[in-house]
Design a protein around this motif. Structure first.
Motif, PDB file in Angstrom:
ATOM      1  N   ILE A   1       1.050  -1.222   0.122  1.00  0.00           N
ATOM      2  CA  ILE A   1      -0.019  -0.144   0.184  1.00  0.00           C
ATOM      3  C   ILE A   1       1.183   0.564   0.361  1.00  0.00           C
ATOM      4  O   ILE A   1       1.309   1.572   1.359  1.00  0.00           O
ATOM      5  N   PRO A   2       1.190   2.012  -1.126  1.00  0.00           N
ATOM      6  CA  PRO A   2       1.950   3.392  -1.547  1.00  0.00           C
ATOM      7  C   PRO A   2       1.497   4.740  -0.744  1.00  0.00           C
ATOM      8  O   PRO A   2       0.333   4.351  -0.924  1.00  0.00           O
ATOM      9  N   SER A   3       2.350   5.076  -0.156  1.00  0.00           N
ATOM     10  CA  SER A   3       2.210   5.873   0.290  1.00  0.00           C
ATOM     11  C   SER A   3       2.306   7.170  -0.263  1.00  0.00           C
ATOM     12  O   SER A   3       3.808   7.356  -0.029  1.00  0.00           O
ATOM     13  N   VAL A   4       1.733   7.887  -0.238  1.00  0.00           N
ATOM     14  CA  VAL A   4       2.624   9.467  -0.768  1.00  0.00           C
ATOM     15  C   VAL A   4       1.901  10.781  -0.522  1.00  0.00           C
ATOM     16  O   VAL A   4       0.736  10.998  -0.502  1.00  0.00           O
ATOM     17  N   PRO A   5       2.597  11.317  -0.007  1.00  0.00           N
ATOM     18  CA  PRO A   5       2.456  12.588   0.949  1.00  0.00           C
ATOM     19  C   PRO A   5       1.483  13.427  -0.372  1.00  0.00           C
ATOM     20  O   PRO A   5       2.274  13.819  -1.029  1.00  0.00           O
ATOM     21  N   GLY A   6       1.157  14.831   0.004  1.00  0.00           N
ATOM     22  CA  GLY A   6       0.465  15.799  -0.608  1.00  0.00           C
ATOM     23  C   GLY A   6      -1.171  15.153  -1.122  1.00  0.00           C
ATOM     24  O   GLY A   6      -1.549  14.481  -0.259  1.00  0.00           O
ATOM     25  N   ARG A   7      -1.934  16.202  -1.650  1.00  0.00           N
ATOM     26  CA  ARG A   7      -2.562  16.176  -1.986  1.00  0.00           C
ATOM     27  C   ARG A   7      -3.527  15.201  -3.497  1.00  0.00           C
ATOM     28  O   ARG A   7      -2.595  15.600  -4.318  1.00  0.00           O
ATOM     29  N   HIS A   8      -4.235  14.170  -3.520  1.00  0.00           N
ATOM     30  CA  HIS A   8      -4.043  13.963  -4.885  1.00  0.00           C
ATOM     31  C   HIS A   8      -5.423  13.781  -5.782  1.00  0.00           C
ATOM     32  O   HIS A   8      -6.811  14.028  -4.890  1.00  0.00           O
ATOM     33  N   MET A 181      -1.969  -4.208   8.697  1.00  0.00           N
ATOM     34  CA  MET A 181      -1.219  -4.260   8.206  1.00  0.00           C
ATOM     35  C   MET A 181      -0.240  -3.162   8.748  1.00  0.00           C
ATOM     36  O   MET A 181      -0.704  -2.588   9.706  1.00  0.00           O
ATOM     37  N   LEU A 182       0.640  -3.545   8.199  1.00  0.00           N
ATOM     38  CA  LEU A 182       2.220  -3.048   8.684  1.00  0.00           C
ATOM     39  C   LEU A 182       3.077  -2.729   7.726  1.00  0.00           C
ATOM     40  O   LEU A 182       3.130  -2.561   6.767  1.00  0.00           O
ATOM     41  N   THR A 183       3.207  -0.877   8.157  1.00  0.00           N
ATOM     42  CA  THR A 183       3.927  -0.108   6.649  1.00  0.00           C
ATOM     43  C   THR A 183       4.568   1.027   7.596  1.00  0.00           C
ATOM     44  O   THR A 183       4.635   0.873   8.792  1.00  0.00           O
ATOM     45  N   SER A 184       4.784   2.444   6.642  1.00  0.00           N
ATOM     46  CA  SER A 184       5.461   3.297   7.361  1.00  0.00           C
ATOM     47  C   SER A 184       4.133   4.587   7.419  1.00  0.00           C
ATOM     48  O   SER A 184       4.760   5.391   7.193  1.00  0.00           O
ATOM     49  N   HIS A 185       3.284   4.289   7.101  1.00  0.00           N
ATOM     50  CA  HIS A 185       1.635   5.145   7.261  1.00  0.00           C
ATOM     51  C   HIS A 185       1.601   6.309   8.532  1.00  0.00           C
ATOM     52  O   HIS A 185       1.291   4.727   9.394  1.00  0.00           O
ATOM     53  N   ASN A 186       1.950   6.696   8.561  1.00  0.00           N
ATOM     54  CA  ASN A 186       1.684   8.024  10.126  1.00  0.00           C
ATOM     55  C   ASN A 186      -0.056   8.152   9.632  1.00  0.00           C
ATOM     56  O   ASN A 186      -0.548   8.204   8.637  1.00  0.00           O
ATOM     57  N   LEU A 187      -0.331   8.402  10.760  1.00  0.00           N
ATOM     58  CA  LEU A 187      -2.304   8.814  10.645  1.00  0.00           C
ATOM     59  C   LEU A 187      -2.505  10.867  11.001  1.00  0.00           C
ATOM     60  O   LEU A 187      -1.789  11.188  11.700  1.00  0.00           O
TER      61      LEU A 187
END
Length: 187
Positions: A1-8, A181-187
């Motif tokens: 599950i990729p995490s990309v900062p910003g608004r999409h 989900m074990l990830t690098s995503h913060n909330l």
């Protein structure tokens, strides 16, 4: 599950973050729940190392998007109420989510001490929002004998967490989970 900062924008927002997680839950978890008679989901358990400026509205959208029992029935992007008919019809956030977050004392007593607090950044403004208060749960066990009894020889329970874990326990199996989900995503 990729995490990309910003608004999409447009359709790209389904390729990242919690909306990508939603797609995975719909594809891999929901087919197994089709014959389930479960109507009350278990709360989403979230442990992460940084908390941003969340709004209650966004948090409701997030929870509706990743709850395995409701995600197929809502559109979190085009429905501002998080998939339900108004805020009053939603169960309280505290029954839908638990945030595992270390207390100041847990950080102080950790192996790293106060310096370890740098790995769990959160401003007072972001952490002290009224709607978040009932969601917080202790990071460490209240049983201090655990780390002194030899059950934790590496003292892992005393290190500041930096991992990010999101999980929904199974409502039908006390030892099971719907997804993790074990990830690098913060909330």
């Amino acid at each position: 599950i990729p995490s990309v900062p910003g608004r999409h924008k447009d359709d790209s927002y389904h390729n990242f973050g919690y909306l990508k997680l939603r797609q995975a839950i719909i594809e891999w978890v929901c087919p197994h729940l089709q014959n389930s008679k479960q109507t009350t989901p278990q709360p989403i358990l979230c442990q992460f190392s940084s908390i941003g400026s969340l709004s209650e509205k966004w948090l409701n959208q997030f929870l509706s998007a990743v709850d395995s029992l409701s995600t197929q029935n809502i559109d979190p992007i085009n429905n501002n109420s998080g998939g339900r008919k108004g805020k009053d019809n939603q169960p309280p956030l505290s029954s839908r989510m638990k945030i595992i977050w270390p207390t100041t004392d847990e950080i102080r007593r950790s192996i790293e001490g106060y310096q370890g607090g740098g790995s769990v950044p959160g401003t007072v403004k972001n952490l002290s929002k009224d709607f978040l208060q009932p969601l917080y749960h202790r990071w460490s066990s209240r049983n201090s004998r655990r780390s002194n009894s030899g059950c934790d020889p590496l003292k892992t329970a005393r290190h500041i967490p930096h991992i990010k874990t999101y999980v929904q326990p199974s409502p039908s199996n006390a030892n099971g989970i719907e997804w993790l989900m074990l990830t690098s995503h913060n909330l």
